[in-house]
Design an enzyme around this catalytic site. Structure first.
Site, PDB file in Angstrom:
ATOM      1  N   SER A  13      -4.647 -10.727  -1.897  1.00 19.70           N
ATOM      2  CA  SER A  13      -6.174 -10.067  -0.799  1.00 19.70           C
ATOM      3  C   SER A  13      -5.482  -8.925  -0.312  1.00 19.70           C
ATOM      4  CB  SER A  13      -5.755 -10.195   0.784  1.00 19.70           C
ATOM      5  OG  SER A  13      -5.091 -10.429   1.882  1.00 19.70           O
ATOM      6  N   GLY A  14      -5.759  -7.641   0.844  1.00 15.68           N
ATOM      7  CA  GLY A  14      -5.939  -6.157   0.717  1.00 15.68           C
ATOM      8  C   GLY A  14      -5.788  -5.363   0.283  1.00 15.68           C
ATOM      9  N   LEU A  15      -4.627  -4.561   0.274  1.00 14.97           N
ATOM     10  CA  LEU A  15      -4.632  -3.807  -0.506  1.00 14.97           C
ATOM     11  C   LEU A  15      -4.193  -3.652  -1.536  1.00 14.97           C
ATOM     12  CD1 LEU A  15      -2.558  -2.079   1.881  1.00 14.97           C
ATOM     13  CD2 LEU A  15      -4.967  -1.395   2.053  1.00 14.97           C
ATOM     14  N   GLY A  16      -3.126  -5.115  -2.047  1.00 14.67           N
ATOM     15  CA  GLY A  16      -2.577  -5.406  -2.899  1.00 14.67           C
ATOM     16  C   GLY A  16      -3.858  -5.778  -4.447  1.00 14.67           C
ATOM     17  N   SER A  30       4.868   2.075   5.446  1.00 14.99           N
ATOM     18  CA  SER A  30       3.344   1.793   7.249  1.00 14.99           C
ATOM     19  C   SER A  30       3.884   3.226   7.616  1.00 14.99           C
ATOM     20  CB  SER A  30       3.755   0.473   7.458  1.00 14.99           C
ATOM     21  OG  SER A  30       3.432   0.935   9.217  1.00 14.99           O
ATOM     22  N   GLY A  67       1.491  -9.821  -3.711  1.00 18.13           N
ATOM     23  CA  GLY A  67       0.357  -9.941  -2.760  1.00 18.13           C
ATOM     24  C   GLY A  67      -0.657  -9.005  -3.705  1.00 18.13           C
ATOM     25  N   ALA A  68      -1.044  -9.481  -4.719  1.00 17.26           N
ATOM     26  CA  ALA A  68      -2.336  -9.644  -4.878  1.00 17.26           C
ATOM     27  C   ALA A  68      -3.070  -9.977  -5.063  1.00 17.26           C
ATOM     28  CB  ALA A  68      -2.330  -9.264  -6.678  1.00 17.26           C
ATOM     29  N   TYR A  83       9.368  -5.238  12.290  1.00 16.25           N
ATOM     30  CA  TYR A  83       8.095  -5.200  11.364  1.00 16.25           C
ATOM     31  C   TYR A  83       8.322  -3.007  11.330  1.00 16.25           C
ATOM     32  CZ  TYR A  83       3.999  -3.831   8.848  1.00 16.25           C
ATOM     33  OH  TYR A  83       3.311  -3.073   8.506  1.00 16.25           O
TER      34      TYR A  83
HETATM   35  N1  LIG Z   1      -3.832  -2.793   6.018  1.00 13.12           N
HETATM   36  C1  LIG Z   1      -2.705  -1.825   6.966  1.00 13.12           C
HETATM   37  O1  LIG Z   1      -3.568  -2.066   7.852  1.00 13.12           O
HETATM   38  C2  LIG Z   1      -1.191  -1.530   6.290  1.00 13.12           C
HETATM   39  C3  LIG Z   1      -0.547  -0.420   7.332  1.00 13.12           C
HETATM   40  C4  LIG Z   1       0.644  -0.303   6.962  1.00 13.12           C
HETATM   41  C5  LIG Z   1       0.864  -0.833   5.927  1.00 13.12           C
HETATM   42  N2  LIG Z   1       0.355  -1.956   5.310  1.00 13.12           N
HETATM   43  C6  LIG Z   1       1.111  -2.628   4.426  1.00 13.12           C
HETATM   44  O2  LIG Z   1       0.645  -3.206   3.435  1.00 13.12           O
HETATM   45  C7  LIG Z   1       0.653  -3.982   3.020  1.00 13.12           C
HETATM   46  C8  LIG Z   1      -0.350  -5.160   2.046  1.00 13.12           C
HETATM   47  O3  LIG Z   1      -0.543  -5.356   3.707  1.00 13.12           O
HETATM   48  P1  LIG Z   1      -2.460  -5.507   3.569  1.00 13.12           P
HETATM   49  O4  LIG Z   1      -2.411  -4.779   4.925  1.00 13.12           O
HETATM   50  O5  LIG Z   1      -3.258  -5.381   2.654  1.00 13.12           O
HETATM   51  O6  LIG Z   1      -2.385  -7.728   4.547  1.00 13.12           O
HETATM   52  P2  LIG Z   1      -2.501  -8.598   3.262  1.00 13.12           P
HETATM   53  O7  LIG Z   1      -4.009  -8.498   3.026  1.00 13.12           O
HETATM   54  O8  LIG Z   1      -1.780  -9.726   4.932  1.00 13.12           O
HETATM   55  O9  LIG Z   1      -1.831  -8.383   2.569  1.00 13.12           O
HETATM   56  C9  LIG Z   1      -0.808  -9.372   2.229  1.00 13.12           C
HETATM   57  C10 LIG Z   1      -0.280  -9.655   0.948  1.00 13.12           C
HETATM   58  O10 LIG Z   1       1.015 -10.229   1.006  1.00 13.12           O
HETATM   59  C11 LIG Z   1       1.534 -11.521   0.730  1.00 13.12           C
HETATM   60  N3  LIG Z   1       2.058 -12.062   1.124  1.00 13.12           N
HETATM   61  C12 LIG Z   1       2.800 -12.193   2.519  1.00 13.12           C
HETATM   62  N4  LIG Z   1       4.292 -12.998   2.730  1.00 13.12           N
HETATM   63  C13 LIG Z   1       4.621 -12.949   1.381  1.00 13.12           C
HETATM   64  C14 LIG Z   1       5.305 -13.759   0.212  1.00 13.12           C
HETATM   65  N5  LIG Z   1       6.561 -14.560   1.054  1.00 13.12           N
HETATM   66  N6  LIG Z   1       5.231 -13.828  -0.877  1.00 13.12           N
HETATM   67  C15 LIG Z   1       4.362 -13.747  -1.664  1.00 13.12           C
HETATM   68  N7  LIG Z   1       3.433 -12.690  -1.031  1.00 13.12           N
HETATM   69  C16 LIG Z   1       3.254 -12.648   0.354  1.00 13.12           C
HETATM   70  C17 LIG Z   1       0.091 -12.746   1.455  1.00 13.12           C
HETATM   71  O11 LIG Z   1       0.038 -13.541   0.624  1.00 13.12           O
HETATM   72  P3  LIG Z   1      -1.234 -14.357   1.321  1.00 13.12           P
HETATM   73  O12 LIG Z   1      -2.800 -14.277   0.512  1.00 13.12           O
HETATM   74  O13 LIG Z   1      -0.629 -15.974   0.290  1.00 13.12           O
HETATM   75  O14 LIG Z   1      -0.835 -13.841   2.439  1.00 13.12           O
HETATM   76  C18 LIG Z   1      -0.942 -11.035   0.201  1.00 13.12           C
HETATM   77  O15 LIG Z   1      -1.201 -10.930  -0.791  1.00 13.12           O
HETATM   78  C19 LIG Z   1       1.955  -4.361   3.685  1.00 13.12           C
HETATM   79  O16 LIG Z   1       3.357  -3.983   2.792  1.00 13.12           O
HETATM   80  C20 LIG Z   1       1.543  -4.079   4.388  1.00 13.12           C
HETATM   81  O17 LIG Z   1       2.661  -3.976   5.694  1.00 13.12           O
HETATM   82  C21 LIG Z   1      -0.488  -2.377   5.633  1.00 13.12           C
END
Ligand SMILES: NC(=O)c1ccc[n+]([C@@H]2O[C@H](COP(=O)([O-])OP(=O)(O)OC[C@H]3O[C@@H](n4cnc5c(N)ncnc54)[C@H](OP(=O)(O)O)[C@@H]3O)[C@@H](O)[C@H]2O)c1
Length: 317
Positions: free
Chosen positions: A23-26, A148, A20-21, A173
């Site tokens: 966007s976001g945290l990745g 999370s 998941g690199a 979730y």
């Molecule tokens: N942001 C927060 O406040 C928060 C809080 C608690 C936990 N988290 C955790 O942090 C992690 C990263 O999330 P984020 O906040 O950075 O959200 P994000 O910006 O939506 O990034 C999510 C990443 O996961 C990828 N992804 C989703 N489904 C996938 C699949 N089937 N196969 C491969 N990649 C997939 C997305 O790809 P696409 O670009 O293709 O969509 C995107 O690169 C998650 O595990 C989330 O549960 C986040």
């Protein structure tokens, strides 16, 4: 003192796969690792978004950035990706199980699992299992699984893991994020048991750790609202916006778990302020259900069975 990205030790010579690199945290995790010299593999389901991420990261990277097609909602794709890693590199120092989806309406993965349990937990369970042989080749390798604060509200509903009888998108979730931390701890237990039986590598055994970002401004919330159409939640996110920190800050706990020499095997890291919603990395409490060895072992066994049901077990050479 606050631990920041500038505390990351030199990563030259290390190979990291970040799921998941795109966007976001990745993306921020990949940026920080690459800028400290690691070779970073962006494991993404969209080649176009992965390429866009690579172009964004290249100017500050001090190591190569490679792409890997990886759809965690398709176990065949997961196994193809692991085989590709074995063929291309034959080793792995860092696996960051980061990708995730949050609270969509009930949807299924390619093999018919509930999307959040399937993507967030099962896909990473299968990926890690398949990549362990590559991690074993590198002393001091680490697996970091991103959970999370939702873990604290989660329950592993072994009678209905796939939400077939009743689906609540937030419960699903929370269950998947509780599964993430339970998996990370159980993996460490199993690695500990191996270490009792054998000799450690030059710099020690594989470590398994977990981290959560608190509240971070990423695509997670807008994507969740777009999928569910929950306008009330969109409003709530707008009102809560001052609480959210940047994606770069949110990525620090997983970067700490991945690189800090003082991070502990089986450790769990999150932000240190506002009840874990924001701040700098620190050790944070683990949901009681994940501390229960019975629950963890049951989850492991069920996960193995579910993965095996869909695909013959394949290991990297
Ligand atoms: N942001 C927060 O406040 C928060 C809080 C608690 C936990 N988290 C955790 O942090 C992690 C990263 O999330 P984020 O906040 O950075 O959200 P994000 O910006 O939506 O990034 C999510 C990443 O996961 C990828 N992804 C989703 N489904 C996938 C699949 N089937 N196969 C491969 N990649 C997939 C997305 O790809 P696409 O670009 O293709 O969509 C995107 O690169 C998650 O595990 C989330 O549960 C986040």
């Amino acid at each position: 003192m606050a631990w920041t990205a500038s505390d990351i030790p030199d990563q030259s010579g290390r190979l990291a796969l970040v799921t998941g690199a795109s966007s976001g945290l990745g993306l921020e995790t990949a940026r920080a690792l690459a800028s400290h010299g690691a070779t970073v593999v962006l494991g993404c389901r969209s080649r176009a978004r992965a390429e866009a991420a690579r172009q964004e990261l290249l100017p500050t990277a001090h190591g190569p950035i490679d792409l890997l097609d990886l759809d965690l909602a398709d176990l065949e794709s997961v196994h193809r990706a692991a085989a590709e890693m074995a063929e291309r590199y034959g080793r792995l120092d860092l696996l960051i199980n980061n990708a995730g989806v949050m609270a969509p309406p009930r949807r299924l993965t390619r093999q018919g699992f509930e999307l959040q349990f399937g993507t967030n937990h099962l896909g990473h369970f299968a990926l890690t299992s398949a990549l362990l042989p590559l991690l074993r080749r590198r002393p001091g390798a680490r697996v970091v699984t991103v959970t999370s604060g939702a873990q604290y509200f989660g329950r592993l509903d072994f009678d209905d893991l796939q939400g077939e009888r009743g689906y609540d998108r937030w419960k699903a979730y929370a269950q998947s994020k509780l599964a993430n931390v339970a998996f990370a701890l159980e993996l460490q237990q199993r690695l500990n048991a191996e270490s009792v039986a054998g000799e450690p590598g030059e710099s020690g055994w594989i470590l398994s750790l977990a981290a959560h970002p608190g509240l971070a401004r990423t695509n997670l919330q807008p994507d969740s609202v777009a999928a569910s159409g929950a306008r009330f939640e969109a409003l709530a996110y707008r009102l809560m916006d001052p609480l959210f920190q940047s994606a770069a800050m949110g990525a620090l706990p997983q970067l700490f778990a991945a690189t800090a020499p003082e991070a502990e095997p089986g450790g769990h890291y999150g932000p240190n302020q506002w009840g874990g919603m924001r701040g700098w990395p620190t050790a944070v409490r683990i949901a009681p259900a994940a501390l229960d060895p019975g629950q963890r072992q049951r989850l492991w066994q069920v996960s193995e069975e579910l993965v095996a049901q869909t695909l013959p077990t394949r290991h990297c050479p």
